[in-house]
Every structure is written in structure tokens, then in C-alpha cells.
Write a protein that holds these residues in place. Structure first.
Motif, PDB file in Angstrom:
ATOM      1  N   ALA B  35      46.922  21.050  60.440  1.00 11.62           N
ATOM      2  CA  ALA B  35      47.427  21.367  59.094  1.00 11.62           C
ATOM      3  C   ALA B  35      46.647  22.517  58.473  1.00 11.62           C
ATOM      4  O   ALA B  35      47.222  23.495  57.988  1.00 11.62           O
ATOM      5  CB  ALA B  35      47.340  20.118  58.209  1.00 11.62           C
ATOM      6  N   THR B  36      45.320  22.437  58.527  1.00 11.99           N
ATOM      7  CA  THR B  36      44.484  23.433  57.847  1.00 11.99           C
ATOM      8  C   THR B  36      44.066  24.581  58.759  1.00 11.99           C
ATOM      9  O   THR B  36      43.550  25.591  58.276  1.00 11.99           O
ATOM     10  CB  THR B  36      43.184  22.765  57.350  1.00 11.99           C
ATOM     11  OG1 THR B  36      42.461  22.308  58.509  1.00 11.99           O
ATOM     12  CG2 THR B  36      43.481  21.567  56.455  1.00 11.99           C
ATOM     13  N   LYS B  37      44.246  24.394  60.051  1.00 15.91           N
ATOM     14  CA  LYS B  37      43.742  25.342  61.057  1.00 15.91           C
ATOM     15  C   LYS B  37      42.223  25.538  60.937  1.00 15.91           C
ATOM     16  O   LYS B  37      41.673  26.577  61.315  1.00 15.91           O
ATOM     17  CB  LYS B  37      44.476  26.693  60.969  1.00 15.91           C
ATOM     18  CG  LYS B  37      45.986  26.522  61.064  1.00 15.91           C
ATOM     19  CD  LYS B  37      46.646  27.446  62.038  1.00 15.91           C
ATOM     20  CE  LYS B  37      48.047  26.978  62.380  1.00 15.91           C
ATOM     21  NZ  LYS B  37      49.126  27.805  61.856  1.00 15.91           N
ATOM     22  N   MET B  38      41.556  24.559  60.369  1.00 16.28           N
ATOM     23  CA  MET B  38      40.099  24.580  60.242  1.00 16.28           C
ATOM     24  C   MET B  38      39.503  23.483  61.134  1.00 16.28           C
ATOM     25  O   MET B  38      40.194  22.522  61.460  1.00 16.28           O
ATOM     26  CB  MET B  38      39.698  24.306  58.780  1.00 16.28           C
ATOM     27  CG  MET B  38      40.124  25.378  57.807  1.00 16.28           C
ATOM     28  SD  MET B  38      39.194  26.921  58.069  1.00 16.28           S
ATOM     29  CE  MET B  38      37.603  26.416  57.381  1.00 16.28           C
ATOM     30  N   PRO B  39      38.235  23.658  61.509  1.00 18.02           N
ATOM     31  CA  PRO B  39      37.606  22.600  62.319  1.00 18.02           C
ATOM     32  C   PRO B  39      37.756  21.244  61.643  1.00 18.02           C
ATOM     33  O   PRO B  39      37.660  21.146  60.404  1.00 18.02           O
ATOM     34  CB  PRO B  39      36.138  23.036  62.381  1.00 18.02           C
ATOM     35  CG  PRO B  39      36.190  24.530  62.261  1.00 18.02           C
ATOM     36  CD  PRO B  39      37.327  24.805  61.310  1.00 18.02           C
ATOM     37  N   VAL B  40      38.010  20.208  62.455  1.00 13.29           N
ATOM     38  CA  VAL B  40      38.242  18.881  61.881  1.00 13.29           C
ATOM     39  C   VAL B  40      36.959  18.353  61.240  1.00 13.29           C
ATOM     40  O   VAL B  40      35.856  18.678  61.662  1.00 13.29           O
ATOM     41  CB  VAL B  40      38.722  17.861  62.944  1.00 13.29           C
ATOM     42  CG1 VAL B  40      40.116  18.200  63.425  1.00 13.29           C
ATOM     43  CG2 VAL B  40      37.747  17.780  64.105  1.00 13.29           C
ATOM     44  N   ASP B  41      37.173  17.552  60.206  1.00 13.17           N
ATOM     45  CA  ASP B  41      36.061  16.952  59.483  1.00 13.17           C
ATOM     46  C   ASP B  41      35.539  15.753  60.285  1.00 13.17           C
ATOM     47  O   ASP B  41      36.211  14.741  60.423  1.00 13.17           O
ATOM     48  CB  ASP B  41      36.573  16.499  58.116  1.00 13.17           C
ATOM     49  CG  ASP B  41      35.461  15.887  57.271  1.00 13.17           C
ATOM     50  OD1 ASP B  41      34.311  15.778  57.780  1.00 13.17           O
ATOM     51  OD2 ASP B  41      35.750  15.524  56.123  1.00 13.17           O
ATOM     52  N   LEU B  42      34.308  15.917  60.812  1.00 15.09           N
ATOM     53  CA  LEU B  42      33.775  14.869  61.682  1.00 15.09           C
ATOM     54  C   LEU B  42      33.599  13.547  60.958  1.00 15.09           C
ATOM     55  O   LEU B  42      33.728  12.478  61.555  1.00 15.09           O
ATOM     56  CB  LEU B  42      32.438  15.313  62.276  1.00 15.09           C
ATOM     57  CG  LEU B  42      32.590  16.338  63.392  1.00 15.09           C
ATOM     58  CD1 LEU B  42      31.224  16.802  63.854  1.00 15.09           C
ATOM     59  CD2 LEU B  42      33.369  15.743  64.560  1.00 15.09           C
ATOM     60  N   ALA B  43      33.326  13.646  59.640  1.00 17.39           N
ATOM     61  CA  ALA B  43      33.134  12.402  58.885  1.00 17.39           C
ATOM     62  C   ALA B  43      34.359  11.503  59.012  1.00 17.39           C
ATOM     63  O   ALA B  43      34.249  10.284  59.084  1.00 17.39           O
ATOM     64  CB  ALA B  43      32.859  12.719  57.423  1.00 17.39           C
ATOM     65  N   LYS B  44      35.526  12.169  59.078  1.00 22.60           N
ATOM     66  CA  LYS B  44      36.752  11.369  59.206  1.00 22.60           C
ATOM     67  C   LYS B  44      36.819  10.641  60.541  1.00 22.60           C
ATOM     68  O   LYS B  44      37.441   9.586  60.657  1.00 22.60           O
ATOM     69  CB  LYS B  44      37.983  12.271  59.054  1.00 22.60           C
ATOM     70  CG  LYS B  44      38.266  12.669  57.617  1.00 22.60           C
ATOM     71  CD  LYS B  44      39.561  13.477  57.539  1.00 22.60           C
ATOM     72  CE  LYS B  44      39.734  14.066  56.142  1.00 22.60           C
ATOM     73  NZ  LYS B  44      40.739  15.155  56.153  1.00 22.60           N
ATOM     74  N   MET B  45      36.219  11.255  61.548  1.00 21.33           N
ATOM     75  CA  MET B  45      36.286  10.630  62.878  1.00 21.33           C
ATOM     76  C   MET B  45      35.532   9.310  62.931  1.00 21.33           C
ATOM     77  O   MET B  45      35.823   8.451  63.767  1.00 21.33           O
ATOM     78  CB  MET B  45      35.740  11.597  63.942  1.00 21.33           C
ATOM     79  CG  MET B  45      36.695  12.759  64.218  1.00 21.33           C
ATOM     80  SD  MET B  45      36.008  13.925  65.445  1.00 21.33           S
ATOM     81  CE  MET B  45      36.081  12.941  66.950  1.00 21.33           C
ATOM     82  N   THR B  46      34.562   9.107  62.039  1.00 22.66           N
ATOM     83  CA  THR B  46      33.801   7.850  62.066  1.00 22.66           C
ATOM     84  C   THR B  46      34.635   6.668  61.577  1.00 22.66           C
ATOM     85  O   THR B  46      34.220   5.531  61.720  1.00 22.66           O
ATOM     86  CB  THR B  46      32.509   7.949  61.228  1.00 22.66           C
ATOM     87  OG1 THR B  46      32.864   8.235  59.876  1.00 22.66           O
ATOM     88  CG2 THR B  46      31.598   9.034  61.776  1.00 22.66           C
ATOM     89  N   ALA B  47      35.785   6.956  60.987  1.00 23.09           N
ATOM     90  CA  ALA B  47      36.684   5.846  60.660  1.00 23.09           C
ATOM     91  C   ALA B  47      37.267   5.246  61.925  1.00 23.09           C
ATOM     92  O   ALA B  47      37.657   4.076  61.955  1.00 23.09           O
ATOM     93  CB  ALA B  47      37.807   6.334  59.741  1.00 23.09           C
ATOM     94  N   ILE B  48      37.352   6.073  62.958  1.00 25.36           N
ATOM     95  CA  ILE B  48      37.976   5.631  64.213  1.00 25.36           C
ATOM     96  C   ILE B  48      36.932   5.281  65.256  1.00 25.36           C
ATOM     97  O   ILE B  48      37.005   4.238  65.901  1.00 25.36           O
ATOM     98  CB  ILE B  48      38.909   6.739  64.752  1.00 25.36           C
ATOM     99  CG1 ILE B  48      40.039   6.998  63.743  1.00 25.36           C
ATOM    100  CG2 ILE B  48      39.471   6.354  66.118  1.00 25.36           C
ATOM    101  CD1 ILE B  48      40.979   8.085  64.146  1.00 25.36           C
ATOM    102  N   PHE B  49      35.939   6.193  65.449  1.00 27.06           N
ATOM    103  CA  PHE B  49      34.934   6.018  66.511  1.00 27.06           C
ATOM    104  C   PHE B  49      33.600   5.563  65.911  1.00 27.06           C
ATOM    105  O   PHE B  49      33.325   5.841  64.742  1.00 27.06           O
ATOM    106  CB  PHE B  49      34.720   7.343  67.256  1.00 27.06           C
ATOM    107  CG  PHE B  49      35.961   7.906  67.900  1.00 27.06           C
ATOM    108  CD1 PHE B  49      36.542   7.267  68.992  1.00 27.06           C
ATOM    109  CD2 PHE B  49      36.536   9.078  67.421  1.00 27.06           C
ATOM    110  CE1 PHE B  49      37.688   7.796  69.592  1.00 27.06           C
ATOM    111  CE2 PHE B  49      37.686   9.613  68.017  1.00 27.06           C
ATOM    112  CZ  PHE B  49      38.255   8.966  69.102  1.00 27.06           C
TER     113      PHE B  49
END
Lengths: 466, 466
Positions: B35-49
Motif C-alpha cells: 500500500a505505502t511502498k515503504m518498508p514494512v513496520d516491524l512492530a506490526k509483525m510482532t502481532a503475528i510472530f
């Protein structure tokens, strides 16, 4: 870090097999020809088996050298690891120290390969080019297929029809290793054709498959028939297991108080036990020995010591063993390798001499333990091997109740990756207990009443030797 | 006696993982939010991993300590043996010395368990009580099931419907280790219910199963989603393989000229290769590295380096990798673990930097080699692992032609005991070659033309960092 595994380098593969016959306080009774009631003529056995195997069968030499060519093949997977089952100990909360020798690391998945490579070697050395054998679920057949390929021998396997149809994975395994596998009864032999003519839809049986394998070997130039258990030399080939385990127990700084394993023909149990049993036979060590059988096929715990046929078709000589009678048909428990009406002669004899404390378990209890083991130790036990495991767990629980820190060693003789449908039955509450009614045993024991008694034969032989 | 195996005691289990990111001459491009074409926010990944896994994903620390609790679990089956394939060498009549690291000895049958125990540990440590995951044929699911049980975690596996129906053995394995296994799409998730409403008879897909596993983890307290390959930290957890192999090659007095392994996400290949690759990255060693893929799914040999989705449903971020396009549907080759349209980012990046020499093989050639290996070395290779084997054999034959005694090391990443139906197809001439037409690749590559280019993103990021 706690230590779990005791590992040996392949230079520690034993150089000799241990022949327990050398240390028996009384010799085994011989197999008897049913027609003459006299000991069978060994010379005739060399028509079927390799001559060196026949010689080993009656040898009283204590240590028999393992040929380098056999050790070279054993090095593919041996020495096998000895594991300390610390995770199981914790779950059981027992002071006992539990060890298991894990034979499931062999490419064929069980201890059977130990003797398969030895027998294939002797066949090859004696000029043979091909072996025949029979197999039920396929443990033995797959070991024989691989061993034959390693020595450049052709291999013909007669696989019991119902297993051939229901358990394709072991059939494919044998074919991948280059064996020819036919469902038995087959049109390849007179024995097979005769059975098919009467009953084209028969599910087959081990007896039928043995008949086909033997006929084929006798009629085909360069062929011999190879057998995976029961015989003395087969058990002797398995003593690499116990010799390695002795070294590994030393590394662990322990010596077993109890040695346990599943048992029918006696090859996996004897293979682990005999190198330790020697300390008891020769030096009076107090180690206890516990062969474990299914309650659905309790030859040692509920059978009689008698001369009986090894198979339902009366093809074999009469063998002195604890038996339920050769007409006994065991229920379809998942431990196919323990479904034999008779206990191996060596184990039977050692039981008579007071050295064995047999146990029997229902498969429901066996699979309960197998799943527990899988969940803490990781590996999936073969249904046969899980019988020994169950006894080991019960001994560990006895130690807990008594507050005794005994050392328990059992043989995890194979993995159960081809037996997962049995686990599925257990996991989903569909497993049958197959309790065995007393009248069933009485009936099949009645069928062998007219056979010669072990006491009579022993007395006759004693008279002859005077 | 010739030596075949190089065995390490469990005290030699590595104490640290090796993070190749620390030695990369250029860093990896980051995953991009579409959506943003920006690097993904890693903080969001901790919701999953698990948070620690996310931290490791972007760490540039060279050596990351393996927690004692993880090493304690690895000790169930590690160190794994290094075999010298002398019998294969003899059959090939090659002067090359061929070694293989055998990861098939793990209870789950492959290298996957190495990262499963690490991920389960971090989930537990961070207060989690349950993991969710997806599985195709079941290699990863069974490893996760066992690892979860070892750490007392619940485990929910979404297993692709067609595998669930056709390959019951791995499903039973997972259930025996205590996991809950449901066919995907399932009625347990909104994603599954939506798919089933449209197409109740769908065979399912990995993308669907991933969607269910992620949704479940996001919506269930105490749950995280765990992934078995592709990610940097997952590959790093596999570097225990290569570190052990280094010690074992030293024992053998050799150092590999060529390191080979099958490759898709890159975890088994990277696990073996990276600890050796360090000598090349840091010290300029000339060792060659050969990731091997199927000709039916040739992302590295015929794909393009592009930003693409990791799955056909566009659930993942955009990932920089060699890809055939996320709409590419690989033919139903038996190496299920190599059926991914994209190559792992780390391997793709190292290829771009000139450190990789990829190879691709048709499964006909792969199974020809797998059977040859089984017949001389005994063990049955997994179809995936046999891709690396095939390349090793071809390199050994090149050495023969050139009269060069090079040292070849490959990763036998798993056994093929659950893949015997594939061997049956090959043995009986029923196997399909699945040649891949050029127009098919052109079509699916066209589907990703509008996605951001790696050069654009790299330039944008460089601009930002100025």
C-alpha cells in the motif's frame, strides 16, 4: 547441560558375535524330525540355508568373528545410539534411570538389518546369487532386500497377500532397493498355485509365504532361503546390539538392573540381553531379564513348553519351545512381529532355567505408553518395540513407589513410521483390546497333545549318548 | 576398515547461530508494504510472530546465542551424522570425495525441527501458550507439532485439504504429538468459511492455509503464527547444520570445494552453506555454492529478481526475490517443499552478488539418482533432498571426466519414508516429467509487471538515508 545420548564411533562396532550357547548350563534340546522323532539331519538344512549359518546354528564357540565385509555394511548405520530417556523419567517422576538402545536408525528401520547383512554375506561367499524370503508387514523383507542389494544378490520376497494390499509402503521400499516382491500365495510356486486353486481370494499367511520361499530356494539354482528370527544364529547376529550397549552404559557410568525388550522369536531381545546375560550365567550377576509379549499371543506367560511346529502348515521340524499350539491364530494386533504361537527356543530354554521374567501386555496399554514416549522423547516406537517400553515404564513406576533408583535398559528395536495407521486407531478410540479367552488357549494346546514330549525326547537323547 | 561416518558427541552442538547478514557486502532490501511502498513496520509483525524472532529477522549481530533450553531439545537428535558416500563414489567410479550431512535422523524426519524448537521456545518465553501454522505435505507441520509438545504449547495446524486426504501419515504423526490438525480451508476461520462458501470442494492451497493460520493467531489470545522457511531468522536457526559439518569435515581431513543442497525458501541449503560461505565472504575462499531447484519451478534459473508477494493471495508484504510471479502454479511434482514461485530473499541476494551457481533438475533425473543412492547408501532420500543429490552426482561425474579429486558436500535434508508413493511411480514408469513451457513463465511474469521494481525501491531507500 544434561547428557541424553551415548554415541560410539564406527571403530567401536563389535568384532565378534557372542554365542550364548557356549555359556548355557544345559544345552538346548535339538529340533526333531516329526517322522523319525530323531534330531533333524543338519546336512539337509544346507540345501535351504547357507552352510555357514547352519554351522553357527549349532556352534558352541563363544565368540564368532564378524567378517570385515559384514562390519563394513554394519557401518552404514552402526553403532546405534544409546539414549537416556530423561524426559520420560521426568514425566513419570521416577528415581529410576531409564536407557534405551535405538535400532530404528537403520535404513530399514529396525534391528533386522543386523542379521540380514550377515546372511546375505554368507550366501554370496558360498557362491549364491539370489535369496528368497517371506515377509508379513515387511520389516524383515525390507531388511533382506537392502542387504541383498548391498552384496549384489537378487532377492525374491513372498509378501503375505493382505499386507501386500494394505501396506504398500514397505512393498515399495523393497522394490526401491531392487527386490522382486510378489503377493503370497503366488502363481510362482507349486505351493502357491495349489492354494490359489482352492481359494483364489485367500488373504495369505506367513506359513504359506514360508512354504513358497522354501520351495523357490530349493528349486532355483544359486538360491537360498533366509530367515529373520527364531534361529540361534539369527539371534547371535543381533548381539552387536548388546555389546555396543555395554560400552555405552559404561560411558554413562551405569550398569542395568533390568533389561527389557519385546520378544517372539527372540532376536531383538536376545541381541540386547545376551551380552549382559553372560554376567549372570558366568559370574552370578543379579540383573533381571524381562521378555515382553502381547496378551493376545502369550506363549511364554500362558503357553506350555512342548515340541511343536514352527508354522501352522507343519513344514518346519518340531521345535522345543513355549507354545500356544501351531493351530493358534493370534488376533490382528498391530505388533505383527509378535504374532507367533511359539516363543523362540533360546528364550524358552533360558526361561526354564530361571533366567527370564516374562511380562505380557494388552495393546491398549502398549499404545498408551508409545504415545507418551513419542510426546516426550520424540521418536515413534514400532508397535512391537512399544511392548518393551510399556514394561520399562511399569518398572520405573515400581521404582517410584519403592523409592528405588534402579537402572532400566530396554530395546527400542524399530521405529513406527510405517505403523501410523495403528496410532490413528488409538488416537481416535477405535483400537481393539483383543482379550484372549482361556478356552481358546485350551483348545489349541489340545491340538498338540499327541506330539512328542520334551521330557521323552530329552530322556531318549540322554539314553543314546550313554 | 574404511571410515564412513563422522559423529559428534552432543557436547558439540553449536552454542550460537551464525547470522550471515553480518557478513553481507551489501544489506538485503527490506520487505515492502504494497500500500505505502515503504518498508514494512516491524512492530506490526510482532502481532503475528514472536518478538525475538522478529528482532533476529533484521539483526546484524554475527553470532546469536542459542538458548540452553533450545540446545537441550536439539540434543534429542543432534549432532546429526556426516556420511562419506564411499559406496556411491565407487558406483560412480569418481575420484571426487562425496560427503552428505544427514538431517533425516530427526524424529520429524527433516531439518525443519531445528527452527521449530527455537520458535516454540521464544513463543513460550514471551508468554504464549499456543502456536498456529500451515502445512502442505506435512514436513513443517509435524516438526512444529513435536516442538510445541516439547515446550508444552498447544498447536493448531491448518493442513492443505488435498494433502490431508491423500497423505494421512503425517496428519497422524502430528496428532500423535498432540497437535490439532484441520483440513484447510476449514470452518474455523472467516477466511476458511468464505472460501468454503464459494467452493465447498476446493482442494485447498498453501496460501489459503497461511491465511487461516495467521487469522487464527491474530484472533486467539496467547497464540502466534510460526513459519518454517524463507525468513532470515528461520534460515539462521538452521546454521547448526553447517557448523557441525565444519567440525566433521575437519575430522575427515577435508574441506568442501562445492556445497550443494535443494533450495526454495533456502533454510536447509543456507543452514548447511552459510557457515562455509563465511570463508568466501570474509576470506575469499573459492568454495562454490550450488542451490538446486526443480525445472518445474525454476525461480532462480529462469525467474526474475523482482518485488513480489510470497503467496498467491497477496497476504504477505512484497519481498525482493527471484520469482516466477505469484500467479505461477507449479506442476504437481513430488518435491512439495520446492513448489514455491519465489526463491528465498537471502539466496536471491547472494546469487545477485555472484556467490551462487544454481542448478535445476527434472524430477525424472532426480528420482533416478534417489534410487541409485538408496541402493548403495541405504537411506531413502526425500524428493526435495534428492535434487541436491542429483547435482552432487553430476559434479562427481564432471570430476571423473576431468580427473579431479574435488570434495563435494551436500545436504540430505530429510528422509523419504513418507514419499514412497512417489518412488512407486518412478519404479513403475508412471512418473510425469512436467516440462515447463517458456510461454507459461512469460505469462506469470507479466502478472507482476506493475509491482515496484527492486531498483526503484533501492534508489528510494538510498535517497531517504542521505
Amino acid at each position: 547441560m544434561e547428557r541424553y545420548k551415548y554415541i560410539l564411533d564406527e571403530s567401536a562396532i563389535p568384532t565378534h558375535w557372542y554365542n550364548v550357547q557356549a555359556d548355557l548350563p544345559q544345552p538346548l534340546l535339538p529340533p526333531i524330525d516329526p517322522a523319525t522323532k530323531m534330531p533333524v539331519d543338519l546336512a539337509k538344512m544346507t540345501a535351504i540355508f547357507p552352510a555357514e549359518c547352519v554351522a553357527q546354528e549349532v556352534s558352541s564357540e563363544r565368540w564368532i568373528e564378524i567378517p570385515d565385509e559384514v562390519r563394513d555394511k554394519l557401518a552404514i548405520w552402526r553403532p546405534t545410539p544409546l539414549h537416556r530417556a530423561r524426559r520420560l523419567e521426568k514425566v513419570l517422576d521416577t528415581p529410576a534411570r531409564i536407557y534405551y538402545k535405538y535400532e530404528g536408525v537403520s535404513p530399514a528401520g529396525s534391528h533386522k538389518l543386523n542379521t540380514a547383512v550377515a546372511q546375505a554375506y554368507y550366501l554370496k561367499k558360498e557362491g549364491g546369487t539370489r535369496c528368497t524370503t517371506e515377509t508379513g508387514a515387511g520389516q524383515w523383507g525390507s531388511s533382506m532386500a537392502m542387504a541383498a542389494k548391498l552384496f549384489g544378490l537378487a532377492c525374491q520376497v513372498y509378501m503375505v497377500r493382505i499386507s501386500y494390499d494394505q501396506k504398500p509402503y514397505r512393498r515399495i521400499l523393497m522394490e526401491t532397493w531392487g527386490a522382486k516382491v510378489d503377493a503370497s500365495p503366488s502363481p510362482l510356486t507349486a505351493a502357491g498355485r495349489a492354494i490359489l486353486a482352492k481359494d483364489p481370494d485367500t488373504p495369505g499367511s506367513l506359513s504359506m509365504a514360508i512354504a513358497e520361499g522354501m520351495e523357490d530356494a530349493l528349486n532355483t539354482k544359486g538360491s537360498k532361503y533366509l530367515l529373520g528370527s527364531l534361529l540361534n544364529h539369527v539371534i547371535m547376529h543381533q548381539t552387536v546390539i548388546g555389546q555396543e550397549a555395554r560400552k555405552q552404559m559404561e560411558m554413562a557410568g551405569d550398569y542395568p538392573d533390568i533389561i527389557i525388550g519385546c520378544c517372539a522369536g527372540g532376536s531383538s531381545f536376545g541381541g540386547l540381553a545376551f551380552p549382559f546375560l553372560r554376567d549372570r550365567l558366568v559370574n552370578g550377576a543379579k540383573t533381571r531379564f524381562m521378555p515382553v509379549e502381547p496378551t493376545a499371543c502369550p506363549s511364554l506367560t500362558r503357553g506350555e513348553f512342548r515340541y511343536d511346529y514352527g508354522d501352522s502348515n507343519k513344514l518346519t521340524p518340531l521345535i522345543p519351545m513355549h507354545t500356544l499350539g501351531h493351530t493358534f491364530i493370534p488376533a490382528k494386533i498391530h505388533a505383527g512381529g509378535l504374532r507367533h504361537h511359539g516363543m523362540g527356543p533360546l528364550i524358552s530354554h533360558l526361561y526354564n532355567l530361571g533366567h527370564m521374567e516374562p511380562r505380557a501386555y494388552n495393546q491398549m496399554k502398549v499404545f498408551e505408553s508409545a504415545r507418551l514416549f513419542a510426546q516426550c522423547e520424540g521418536f515413534i516406537p514400532a508397535p512391537e518395540s512399544a511392548h518393551g517400553l510399556r514394561a520399562a515404564i511399569d518398572e520405573a513406576l515400581r521404582c517410584k513407589a519403592a523409592g528405588r533408583a534402579e537402572v532400566i535398559l530396554f530395546n527400542m528395536s524399530g521405529h513406527g513410521l510405517f505403523d501410523l495407521s495403528a496410532y490413528d486407531e488409538f488416537n481416535n478410540g477405535r483400537m481393539q483390546p483383543y482379550d484372549l479367552p482361556e478356552e481358546e488357549i485350551r483348545r489349541t494346546l489340545k491340538d498338540i497333545e499327541s506330539q512328542p514330549r520334551t521330557e521323552e525326547i530329552a530322556a531318549a537323547l540322554a539314553g543314546m549318548s550313554k
